[in-house]
Scaffold this motif. Structure first.
Motif: not given
Ligand code: TPP
Ligand code: SF4
Lengths: 371, 262
Positions: B106-116, B131-139
């Motif tokens: 139920e959490a909205v999970v945000i991964a926030y990282l640099g290009d490195g 590939l696993r279509n993990e239901n997270i948002t990566t920025i």
């Protein structure tokens, strides 16, 4: 402690996975490596079809697993699930243990109650996969940390089961990354075991670390492991040091035999202790005044128990399937004592790195080297 | 530039700002006592974070979001929001995020990282999470260098860019490899339905829109969503304001705006 009995003849790794189930673990992350892979495979079977997974007998929540792309993922995904308040665990060995130190040192810094079942390989590097105690230093003190970790070293299959259950409760009660340190021999060996249910009184319920407070006026939890002031991190390490010293009194465990009249005391841990206990029994039958002590927790060491075992004895004999990884930990503790009856005890060593050690090896060594 | 990042002086200016405008609203989910923020003057990170804050406000997800940040300049955002947050290790943010999501869907999970973090040391995590279509948002904040460690070459460093400390003669591709294009690469391996975008920090309203779509994608349980924000790093580019903007304009030819629902 045993609740509902369930006697079976099983492989060590299978037993360890069943222990995690009995402890109420729900989330597993892992990457295959001999000699730990059967823990992953057994858990996958316990989960069943991921489309309709089986439920935890303890929490009634669906069980989950993920075979990860590497050990860093296993370690950090486990941290993620712990942050969300689930009992998550992993297993690895050797080079995988090295990669996973990345996550373990993060868990140590953030006090995340991860649980890792380490089935030691022989060193150096990739080396062997059977009998070994060569991941003691890495598991106890790996990473750029100070060893604020709990490490259980069971010596037979029943203990592997019991201490794996205990590891989850210790981790969540005190919030330290917790390890069960087996080896290839324990993991691959078959034996009789009682897969009893967990004592409900010992159960520690996991709680979310992030998103724990869903109230309206909630204050956020903002965690970090990166500091720019030396004093800031010093204060945190000091706090952890004090916490660990306090909690050690409750966590540390050891076992001893025949200490009262013993002149010499064998010190070993884990699988070697099975042989050592057998050897001590045989030597006693021949009238030798020999005793036995083993740390069950390698971190923290049961210092009062150790001092009692060593004080006033003529000599201690370390027996290890490694080049002194245990003895370094113990000697360090002994140095903290300024009692001459501890400091004057002679030290002998029987180190057979990455070799199996039988009761016969030990009785032969004692006959030759101990009067 | 600096005026953009200032909080509104009074309530009326806040009122006047329509929900879609950029200036001058100060996102509600900000942790006010951590401002002014810790980034260099003219940095792109605060623009991304402000747009993300507005997106979170508009979606009303402050109390159910977790903000997971890498080691890199993103680490400076550990107390940026009044949102549960943790730092991880360099490159390991995606694993922490997917582990959290699997334990709390139920959490909205945000991964926030640099290009490195995303494209170099943590590349395997990005590939397999896709590939696993993990239901997270990566920025991923792409500033074309390793900002935190002093401007070394990154997988995204382009030939035309100002020299980096580890490619002082420019990125000669013959010797130093070809720049990586994140969204274009993910498109090749992605799973149908995934939301993948690239937007740049010089168009904040559009950036906010892509971030909002990515978060909505996760909330609709549609799987992996990914936004690359092409960003400024004047500190390491060693550029003044005009040069910073010009550098980004040039970089946009290599890293064009991109948006696809696969
Ligand atoms: C395992 C590891 N290797 C190296 C570093 C050093 N390090 C810190 S940040 C960083 C690069 C950051 O670059 P990027 O991810 O692009 O983020 P930015 O700072 O540019 O926003 C590196 C190499 C580290 N912290 N951990
Ligand atoms: S080094 Fe670059 S990316 Fe990091 S805060 Fe400064 S301007 Fe921003």
């Amino acid at each position: 402690m045993p609740q509902k009995e369930n006697r079976q003849f099983l492989q060590g790794n299978v037993v360890a996975a069943h222990a995690a189930l009995a402890a109420g673990a729900t989330h597993f992350y892992g990457y295959p490596i001999t000699p730990s892979s059967e823990i992953l495979e057994t858990w996958v079977n316990l989960v069943g079809d991921p489309a309709k997974p089986n439920k935890s007998p303890v929490t009634k929540e669906p069980l989950q697993y993920l075979q990860c792309e590497d050990e860093m993922t296993s370690g950090f995904a486990m941290i993620g699930s712990c942050l969300a308040g689930k009992k998550a665990f992993t297993t690895t060995a050797g080079p995988g243990n090295i990669l996973m130190q990345d996550a373990f040192s993060a868990a140590e810094a953030l006090r995340i109650p991860t649980v890792a079942l380490i089935m030691q390989r022989g060193g150096l590097s990739t080396s062997t996969v059977i009998y070994s105690q060569e991941e003691v230093t890495l598991t106890c003190l790996g990473g750029n940390g100070e060893g604020f970790r709990v490490v259980y070293s069971p010596h037979n299959i029943q203990e592997l089961y019991d201490y794996t259950i205990k590891a989850f409760n210790t981790a969540w009660k005190y919030r330290y990354p917790t390890f069960v340190l087996g080896d290839g021999y324990q993991g691959k060996m078959h034996g009789e075991v009682n897969l009893h249910t967990m004592d409900p009184k010992s159960y520690v319920k996991p709680k979310p670390i992030l998103l724990s407070n869903k109230g309206k006026n909630k204050k956020s939890v903002n965690l970090r492991n990166c500091y720019d002031q030396e004093e800031e991190i010093y204060e945190i390490i000091e706090k952890y040091r004090k916490d660990f010293a306090r909690d050690s009194k409750k966590i540390a465990e050891s076992e001893s035999l025949f200490l009262d009249d013993a002149e010499s005391v064998i010190i070993s841990h884990g699988i070697v202790s099975t042989a050592a206990k057998e050897a001590v029994g045989r030597l006693r039958k021949h009238g030798q005044k020999i005793g036995f002590w083993r740390p069950i927790t390698l971190r923290p060491i049961d210092l009062p128990g150790l001092l009692k075992a060593v004080k006033g004895k003529k000599e201690i004999i370390y027996i290890e399937s490694a080049l002194g990884q245990l003895s370094r930990l113990i000697n360090d503790e002994l140095m903290s004592s300024n009692d001459n009856r501890v400091r004057n005890v002679r030290i002998k060593t029987m180190f057979k790195p990455a070799l199996g050690i039988s009761p016969r090896d030990i009785t032969d060594f004692i006959s030759k080297n101990v009067s | 530039m600096s005026a953009r990042r200032r909080p509104p002086k009074n309530k009326s200016s806040q009122k006047n700002s329509a929900s879609n405008s950029v200036l001058p609203s100060f996102p509600k989910c900000y942790k006010k006592n951590s401002k002014p923020h810790k980034f260099c003057p003219g940095c792109g990170h605060p623009i991304v974070l402000k747009m993300l804050g507005q997106a979170i406000d508009e979606l009303k997800i402050q109390n159910k979001s977790v903000f997971l940040i890498d080691i890199g300049c993103s680490l400076l955002a550990w107390d940026f929001y009044n949102i549960d947050t943790t730092q991880t290790h360099h490159g390991r943010t995606i694993p922490v995020a997917l582990g959290f999501k699997r334990a709390n869907p139920e959490a909205v999970v945000i991964a926030y990282l640099g290009d490195g973090g995303a494209y170099s040391i943590g590349m395997q995590h990005l590939v397999h999470a896709t590939l696993r279509n993990e239901n997270i948002t990566t920025i991923v904040v792409n500033n074309m260098n390793y900002g935190m460690t002093g401007g070394q070459m990154a997988p995204t460093t382009i030939t035309e860019q100002p020299p980096t400390t580890t490619a002082p003669f420019g990125r000669k591709e013959k010797y130093l490899g070809t720049p990586l294009k994140g969204p274009e690469m993910l498109e090749k391996i992605g799973v149908p339905g995934q939301y993948i975008a690239r937007m740049s920090v010089d168009v904040p309203p559009q950036l906010k829109l892509t971030l909002k779509k990515a978060l909505q994608h996760q909330m609709d349980k549609k799987g992996f969503s990914f936004v690359e924000a092409l960003s400024y790093c004047p500190n390491n580019w060693k550029t003044n304001a005009a040069e910073t903007i010009a550098t980004l304009q040039k970089a946009k030819q290599e890293f064009p705006t991109y948006e696809k629902e696969l």
